[in-house]
Structures are given as structure tokens and as C-alpha cells.
Design an enzyme around this catalytic site. Structure first.
Site, PDB file in Angstrom:
ATOM      1  N   LYS A 135       0.852  -1.189   0.000  1.00 58.64           N
ATOM      2  CA  LYS A 135       0.000   0.000   0.000  1.00 58.64           C
ATOM      3  C   LYS A 135       0.881   1.229   0.000  1.00 58.64           C
ATOM      4  O   LYS A 135       2.015   1.191   0.465  1.00 58.64           O
ATOM      5  CB  LYS A 135      -0.870   0.020   1.267  1.00 58.64           C
ATOM      6  CG  LYS A 135      -2.100   0.875   1.131  1.00 58.64           C
ATOM      7  CD  LYS A 135      -3.208   0.097   0.473  1.00 58.64           C
ATOM      8  CE  LYS A 135      -4.485   0.875   0.331  1.00 58.64           C
ATOM      9  NZ  LYS A 135      -5.595  -0.043  -0.016  1.00 58.64           N
TER      10      LYS A 135
HETATM   11  N1  GLU Z   1      -7.350   0.077  -3.226  1.00 58.43           N
HETATM   12  C1  GLU Z   1      -8.113  -1.112  -3.507  1.00 58.43           C
HETATM   13  C2  GLU Z   1      -8.158  -2.011  -2.294  1.00 58.43           C
HETATM   14  O1  GLU Z   1      -7.961  -1.570  -1.197  1.00 58.43           O
HETATM   15  C3  GLU Z   1      -7.654  -1.803  -4.768  1.00 58.43           C
HETATM   16  C4  GLU Z   1      -6.267  -2.338  -4.740  1.00 58.43           C
HETATM   17  C5  GLU Z   1      -5.787  -2.883  -6.089  1.00 58.43           C
HETATM   18  O2  GLU Z   1      -6.577  -2.973  -7.017  1.00 58.43           O
HETATM   19  O3  GLU Z   1      -4.613  -3.214  -6.154  1.00 58.43           O
HETATM   20  O4  GLU Z   1      -8.460  -3.171  -2.387  1.00 58.43           O
END
Ligand code: GLU
Length: 418
Positions: free
Chosen positions: A108
Site C-alpha cells: 500500500k
Molecule cells: N485500493 C483497492 C483495495 O484496497 C484496490 C487495490 C488494487 O486494485 O490493487 O483493495
């Protein structure tokens, strides 16, 4: 535990992890490996503002695990981003990708900024400089960012371009959630909301409810909540309330979601919508309903208010909307929780499809994307339910156990490189 500690997502992640690891009987060494993020980077990025001032922003990228494949996870822009939050979100990506069994680890990113107060030019310069700062960590085989709170297709296009300029070749697979013109996937925009709808439909079977007899309250009307509302309304669900950061709107018969979307597009807000009545946004979450979908941000269901929830099913569209202390209260109340690492996994699942399509240079039609998403969500819901039934644990613990087991097994097979 103080309320401040309760609201620290990293502590919440730890509590859930410890519970699942203990129930699973995971050994001490493996627990240590799985608990700590594998890699963390902090970058302080200078950005020239429109008025000529030079400002420095702080950004993070955390890879919690790369045991099952490259890191995967969004990047958020918000004033309250902090390292503990990004760590927790990265670990949730590891478990989420394992629950839906896609070949990724978890990562993240976040940048401390106020995107609503920044111009397009400032956001572009910030994004490009942040991308160049974390360049050594990301890549199609290393770590693949995606949108999260306050980031979107346009931001992904800037990341793709910045990375590609450095790599000296167009590298579409370095990010997902891109515009269609740059290797995006059909169905990605709707995917998280669609996933929420699919798992809710599965949960309804346990309650002998049909969409027509199901009253839904949704917090958040953005990429997750808005899409879930739209898709669920199309299926016949009665969306009786939508809660936003600046107001809430209610209609006992069910809101006309398309009309509410149009109204928001015109006025910039859901407030003053003629098809419903304005209600107190702080109270709307406690309305009597069948399904409550918190699809905005962390820590909305806490020890302070969980007792007042009045739903049968809690479908966690957001990441970490429920604190670990609130888990126990929900269990006592008999609320059926579809945990975030399952409920909102539709987004990353279609991100995976996007990455696969980019790498193949061959694109699927929307029907295929949606069918494959549905298969994965239905199967994952069933796997979590099975773990819950056989181990006699709640859904969240079951999802964590399934995930921990998959990641631990990958680490055992790889062995520890010394
Ligand atoms: N931000 C989204 C999540 O928390 C998508 C993450 C992604 O597609 O890599 O799942």
C-alpha cells in the site's frame, strides 16, 4: 485499550492476526515473519506549487508481503495518512489477495496531502515525483499500485507514464485502475462495488431474503459505495439511505440511485435531493435495515457505537471500517459480518485481470471480466464460510485463517533464504 489505540489500524490488524494465528496453531517464527511488513519506504518529495512556493510532502510505500507474488495495493492521498495506517492497509492487501487466491502479496502507498485543495498541475507534479521516489520498489513483477481514496484513473496514468519514461518503454502493467486507452480493463471501475453486491447476494441466501425484500443503507457514494448502490438498485435491492461526508438522504421506499447520481453530478452533493428526505448523517448508520455497507473509510464501527447497529448483514466495502474491539459486540448481536478482506476484494481481483490482460496484450470483453469476477467472489465466500463452519469461528477470523494458511504455506515451500 483507549479509543485512540482502538482506532489505530495497525493495532486492529494485529489483534485480528493474533486471533487467527492462535486458532490456526501457527508457530512463533512464522507469526513473526507474517506480522512485520517486509519493506517500507518513506519519501519526502519537493513539489513546486502554482503560486511559486516550494512545498515538501511525505509519502510512503509499504510492502507487507511478497511471498505469493508481487506486492499489490492502492495509493491514497489524504491529510491524515500515516505509516501505521499504510502498514495495516498493506497487510490487509496480503490477506485479501490470499482470500481470493490471486498470485500477489500485499502493499500500500499513501501521500500526506489535501488533494481537494490542490490544482491538477500540483497533483500531477506530486504524483510524478512520488512515483520517481518509490521507483525502485514498484514494477510489473515487483509491486503494482492501484487507486485508493482520492486517487483515480488519471493519477494511475501519470504513474504509468512516469515509470515508462524511466524504463524507456511503455509499461502498462506497472499500475492497475488505468484509463481504457492505456491498458485499463473493462469492469475495473465497478469491480469493488460489484464484488460487494455478489457477496451480499450470497449472504442473503442464509437469511432467506431476496433483493426485493432487502433494505440497504450505504455509507459512501464514491467508487465503492456509489457503484454498489447503482448495481444493487439495478438488481432490485431497496437502497433506503445513502450517507456522505456532508449529509445523508433517506427514502423508506428505496432511493432512485440513478437520479441521485445525476443530482450529485449537477450540484456536487447528495444534499437537497428531491427524491428523499435529509436525515442526520451521524444517526443514519443506525437505521433499521437488512444490509449496512460502510464503504467510506476506517473506524466507523467502534466500541462506542457498535451496540446501536440495526442491521442483519454488515458488508465491509471500505478497508477497516470496524475496529477490533467492535468485533466482539457485533458477534454478540449476531450480525453476519462479511469482512473487508473478502467483501471489497472485487477491486483487486479485476486489477489482477487488468494486469494479466496488459501482460498478454489481449483484452477481454466486459461479460468475461464480470463472469470471472463472480466466480472468484462466490468461491471465496464459500471457502470462508467453510472455514468458519468447520473451525467454529466468525467470518472475519475464518477469512484471516484461510489467508494466513495460504501465505504461510507459500513461505514454507519457498523456505527461508539465508
Ligand atoms: N485500493 C483497492 C483495495 O484496497 C484496490 C487495490 C488494487 O486494485 O490493487 O483493495
Amino acid at each position: 485499550m483507549t479509543l485512540e489505540q482502538e482506532k489505530n489500524p495497525w493495532l486492529a490488524a494485529e489483534v485480528r492476526f493474533d486471533k487467527a494465528a492462535a486458532t490456526l496453531g501457527l508457530d512463533d517464527g512464522m507469526r513473526k515473519v507474517l506480522k512485520k511488513p517486509a519493506r517500507e519506504m518513506t519519501v519526502n518529495i519537493p513539489v513546486m506549487l502554482d503560486d511559486g512556493r516550494l512545498e515538501v510532502f511525505t509519502g510512503y510505500r509499504v510492502q507487507h508481503s511478497v511471498a505469493r507474488g508481487p506486492g499489490k495495493g492502492g495509493i491514497r492521498y489524504a491529510p491524515d495518512v500515516n505509516l501505521d495506517e499504510v502498514r495495516a492497509l498493506a497487510s490487509w492487501m496480503t490477506w485479501k489477495c490470499a482470500v481470493v487466491n490471486i498470485p500477489y502479496g500485499g502493499a500500500k502507498g499513501g501521500v500526506i496531502c489535501s488533494p481537494t485543495l490542490m490544482s491538477d498541475g500540483e497533483l500531477e507534479r506530486l504524483t510524478r515525483r512520488y512515483t520517481s521516489g518509490i521507483m525502485d520498489m514498484i514494477g510489473p513483477d515487483q509491486d503494482i499500485p492501484a487507486p485508493d481514496i482520492n486517487t483515480n484513473e488519471r493519477v494511475m496514468a501519470w504513474i504509468m507514464d512516469t515509470y515508462s519514461m524511466h524504463a524507456r518503454q511503455a509499461t502498462t502493467a506497472v499500475v492497475t485502475g488505468k484509463p481504457m486507452e492505456l491498458g485499463g480493463s473493462l469492469g475495473r471501475r465497478e469491480a469493488t462495488g460489484r464484488g460487494c453486491m455478489i457477496v451480499t447476494m450470497e449472504a442473503l441466501k442464509k437469511f432467506r431474503l431476496t433483493p426485493e425484500t432487502t433494505k440497504v443503507v450505504i455509507q459512501g457514494f464514491g467508487n465503492v459505495g456509489g457503484m454498489a448502490a447503482q448495481l444493487m438498485a439495478e438488481r432490485g435491492f431497496r437502497i433506503i439511505a445513502i450517507i456522505e461526508y456532508d449529509g445523508a438522504i433517506y427514502n423508506a421506499e428505496g432511493l432512485d440511485i440513478q437520479a441521485l447520481m445525476d443530482h450529485r453530478k449537477e450540484t456536487g452533493s447528495i444534499n437537497d435531493f428531491a427524491g428523499g428526505e435529509a436525515i442526520d448523517k451521524a444517526e443514519a448508520m443506525f437505521l433499521q435495515c437488512d444490509v449496512l455497507i460502510p464503504a467510506a473509510t476506517e473506524n466507523v464501527v467502534t466500541s462506542q457505537n457498535a451496540e446501536r447497529l440495526n442491521c442483519k448483514i454488515l458488508c465491509e466495502g471500505a478497508n477497516g471500517p470496524t475496529t477490533a474491539v467492535a468485533d466482539g459486540i457485533l458477534a454478540e448481536k449476531g450480525i453476519f459480518v462479511i469482512p473487508d478482506i473478502l467483501a471489497n476484494a472485487g477491486g483487486v481481483t479485476v486489477s489482477y485481470f487488468e494486469w494479466v490482460q496488459d501482460r498478454q496484450g489481449y483484452f477481454w470483453n466486459e461479460k468475461l471480466v464480470n463472469e470471472r469476477l463472480e466466480d472468484i467472489m462466490v468461491q471465496s465466500f464459500a471457502s470462508v464460510a467453510k472455514w468458519g463452519e468447520t473451525r467454529k469461528v466468525d467470518n472475519r477470523t475464518a477469512a484471516y485463517m484461510l489467508a494466513l494458511d495460504r501465505v504461510a504455506s507459500a513461505i514454507r515451500l519457498r523456505g527461508i533464504y539465508a
